[in-house]
Enzyme design. Structure first.
Site, PDB file in Angstrom:
ATOM      1  N   TYR A 178     -10.194   5.187 -11.305  1.00 59.18           N
ATOM      2  CA  TYR A 178      -9.784   5.802 -10.030  1.00 59.18           C
ATOM      3  C   TYR A 178      -9.518   7.303 -10.159  1.00 59.18           C
ATOM      4  CZ  TYR A 178      -8.280   0.882  -9.366  1.00 59.18           C
ATOM      5  OH  TYR A 178      -8.184  -0.484  -9.323  1.00 59.18           O
ATOM      6  N   CYS A 212     -15.674   4.141 -27.437  1.00 57.49           N
ATOM      7  CA  CYS A 212     -16.927   4.899 -27.467  1.00 57.49           C
ATOM      8  C   CYS A 212     -17.513   5.095 -26.075  1.00 57.49           C
ATOM      9  CB  CYS A 212     -17.937   4.166 -28.340  1.00 57.49           C
ATOM     10  SG  CYS A 212     -17.216   3.610 -29.872  1.00 57.49           S
ATOM     11  N   GLY A 234       3.175  -3.791  -4.065  1.00 56.31           N
ATOM     12  CA  GLY A 234       2.931  -4.093  -5.473  1.00 56.31           C
ATOM     13  C   GLY A 234       3.296  -2.869  -6.290  1.00 56.31           C
ATOM     14  N   ARG A 235       2.449  -1.852  -6.164  1.00 59.48           N
ATOM     15  CA  ARG A 235       2.633  -0.599  -6.897  1.00 59.48           C
ATOM     16  C   ARG A 235       4.038  -0.007  -6.702  1.00 59.48           C
ATOM     17  NH1 ARG A 235      -1.796   2.686  -7.823  1.00 59.48           N
ATOM     18  NH2 ARG A 235      -2.863   1.483  -6.217  1.00 59.48           N
ATOM     19  N   GLY A 249       0.756  -1.244   0.000  1.00 58.99           N
ATOM     20  CA  GLY A 249       0.000   0.000   0.000  1.00 58.99           C
ATOM     21  C   GLY A 249       0.781   1.286   0.000  1.00 58.99           C
ATOM     22  N   TYR A 287      -0.882  -2.070 -12.182  1.00 60.57           N
ATOM     23  CA  TYR A 287      -2.318  -1.944 -12.432  1.00 60.57           C
ATOM     24  C   TYR A 287      -2.584  -1.356 -13.828  1.00 60.57           C
ATOM     25  CZ  TYR A 287      -2.071  -2.832  -7.469  1.00 60.57           C
ATOM     26  OH  TYR A 287      -1.759  -3.387  -6.249  1.00 60.57           O
ATOM     27  N   ARG A 345      -6.861   3.000 -15.232  1.00 57.56           N
ATOM     28  CA  ARG A 345      -6.753   3.753 -13.978  1.00 57.56           C
ATOM     29  C   ARG A 345      -7.384   5.146 -14.030  1.00 57.56           C
ATOM     30  NH1 ARG A 345      -2.741   5.167 -11.784  1.00 57.56           N
ATOM     31  NH2 ARG A 345      -3.394   4.772  -9.653  1.00 57.56           N
ATOM     32  N   GLU A 361       4.006  -6.582   1.632  1.00 55.10           N
ATOM     33  CA  GLU A 361       3.473  -6.961   0.309  1.00 55.10           C
ATOM     34  C   GLU A 361       3.344  -5.769  -0.627  1.00 55.10           C
ATOM     35  OE1 GLU A 361      -0.385  -8.272   1.543  1.00 55.10           O
ATOM     36  OE2 GLU A 361       0.323 -10.185   2.307  1.00 55.10           O
TER      37      GLU A 361
END
Ligand code: PLP
Length: 421
Positions: free
Chosen positions: A318, A346, A277-278, A239, A375, A314, A275
């Site tokens: 988001y 579209c 990721g990003r 995170g 992501y 994304r 953990e």
């Protein structure tokens, strides 16, 4: 720091001209830098130095086998959230004792797969899951190592769709209920309680929510040990946020995050798992796209590009910001204008940026979206029958296609006509 820099007026990935990759694979494509990915891993790993720890890459951020292999060779474990991801981790050569299994909806099939082929631990998210896992383990004559994911009820102050640590979120069990659920787990024949798990959300740019959550985990560790549980491992989730904009305030450094970990749980004698990721993959990748048309609208300039929301969702999902760079370096004194950068799909949601100040890029020229390594490709779809775009890995002056673009025929052949049609 990353390895996407202009050299002699052209944007490079390490020592490869992006124009050379484009000439080989066409646009749009994703490109990842081995040096950047490795550097991010090392910086994070070093931030936890002195503590017994394992960095378990959250592979949902970018699960290309080549990416997994780079990280696995640097010593990373993997955090997986599905049987498919578990199988990918194995295919990348990660041993079961370095794979942790997260997720709110693990099926019996997934539990079987992991128990038979080896697993470091399951991060259990509910009582029903605990019960099923116990049954599956007993049926295999094995014992499932587990942590229980507790929800510490802290506000990670991030986008609602990626916040997971508040009491109204679907993740984990309320921390106030933890003793009760651990007692149940402790009495189960097929379960070995090894620790506690917490993950409060993604793209968190403030250390305070982490500190609050980890303090609660430290208190819980003492309480559970008092209840007789052998708590020896703490999974602190991922995170930590990354900079998506060059201009705004930078998110916390890994070393400062490491200090929060040390301050809050470092004294407990537990093995620490993190953990990210990003943080590892996000700024190790670009999405490169060509401008199809520049279209002048009513008081608005539209830059219509060949990448779309199906390639990088994304911004649509988001409201995410991705910096945009022209592949050919603009003159320092070049004029700038405001553009809406949009894809061909579209839907109005197929918009990468609104009223973004950019130097004009001619039709047929290329741009790159930064911070697209996490992501990005993993969330892509073939909406509008647009092929999944290639992924390219750069290493020094070499590059290789690590996932190829399917042909239209390959895409269409996946559909099957029933015999009555
Ligand atoms: C998504 C997720 C992560 C990784 O989050 P990042 O923000 O990419 O670091 C880690 N652990 C769990 C349980 C997750 O769901």
């Amino acid at each position: 720091m990353d390895h996407f820099l202009y050299k002699d007026g052209v944007l490079n990935a390490e020592d490869v001209l992006l124009t050379d990759i484009a000439a080989t694979v066409g646009t749009p494509f994703y490109v990842y830098s081995t040096a950047t990915l490795s550097r991010h891993f090392r910086v994070f790993d070093e931030a936890l130095e002195g503590m017994d720890h394992l960095v378990c890459y959250a592979m949902k951020a970018n699960s290309n086998i080549a990416v997994l292999k780079i990280l696995a060779e640097l010593g990373a474990g993997m955090d997986v959230v599905s049987g498919g991801e578990y199988t990918r981790a194995k295919a990348a050569g990660v041993p079961g004792n370095r794979i942790v299994f997260s997720g709110v909806g693990k099926t019996r099939e997934e539990m079987n797969l992991a128990l038979i082929n080896g697993i470091r631990q399951f991060n259990v998210e509910s009582e029903p899951e605990l019960k099923i896992l116990n049954e599956v383990a007993i049926s295999l004559g094995s014992i499932a190592p587990i942590t229980i994911r507790v929800n510490p009820d802290v506000d990670a102050k991030t986008h609602a769709k990626i916040s997971t640590g508040k009491s109204e979120d679907k993740f984990g069990i309320p921390i106030a209920k933890a003793r009760e659920v651990y007692a149940i787990a402790g009495s189960m024949q097929g379960i070995d309680v090894v620790g506690i798990d917490v993950h409060i959300g993604s793209q968190i740019t403030d250390l305070e929510p982490f500190r609050l959550a980890y303090q609660k985990v430290a208190e819980l560790t003492k309480v559970l040990r008092g209840d007789g549980h052998n708590i020896r491992r703490l999974d602190l989730g991922g995170g930590l946020g990354i900079p998506y904009e060059q201009t705004n305030q930078a998110p916390p450094l890994p070393v400062d995050y490491g200090k929060v970990v040390r301050d809050t749980v470092g004294h407990l004698g537990c093995e620490i798992e993190i953990e990210p990721g990003r943080l590892l993959a996000g700024n190790a990748g670009l999405l490169v796209s060509s401008v199809i048309y520049n279209k002048a609208g009513e008081g608005r300039n539209f830059m219509i590009v060949d990448a779309a929301m199906n390639d990088l969702i994304r911004p649509a999902m988001y409201d995410a910001h991705h910096d945009i760079l022209p592949i050919i370096e603009p003159d320092i004194d070049a004029d700038q204008q405001q553009f809406d950068v949009v894809g061909p799909v579209c839907e109005s949601g197929d918009t990468f940026a609104k009223q973004r100040t950019l130097t004009p890029v001619a039709d047929g020229e290329m741009i790159a979206f930064r911070s697209a390594g996490a992501y990005g490709a993993v969330m892509a779809s073939e909406y509008n029958t647009r092929p999944m775009i290639p992924e390219v890995l750069v290493h020094g002056d070499q590059f290789a296609v690590i996932r190829k673009r399917p042909s239209f025929d390959e895409m269409i052949k996946r559909d099957i006509l029933p015999e009555w049609l």
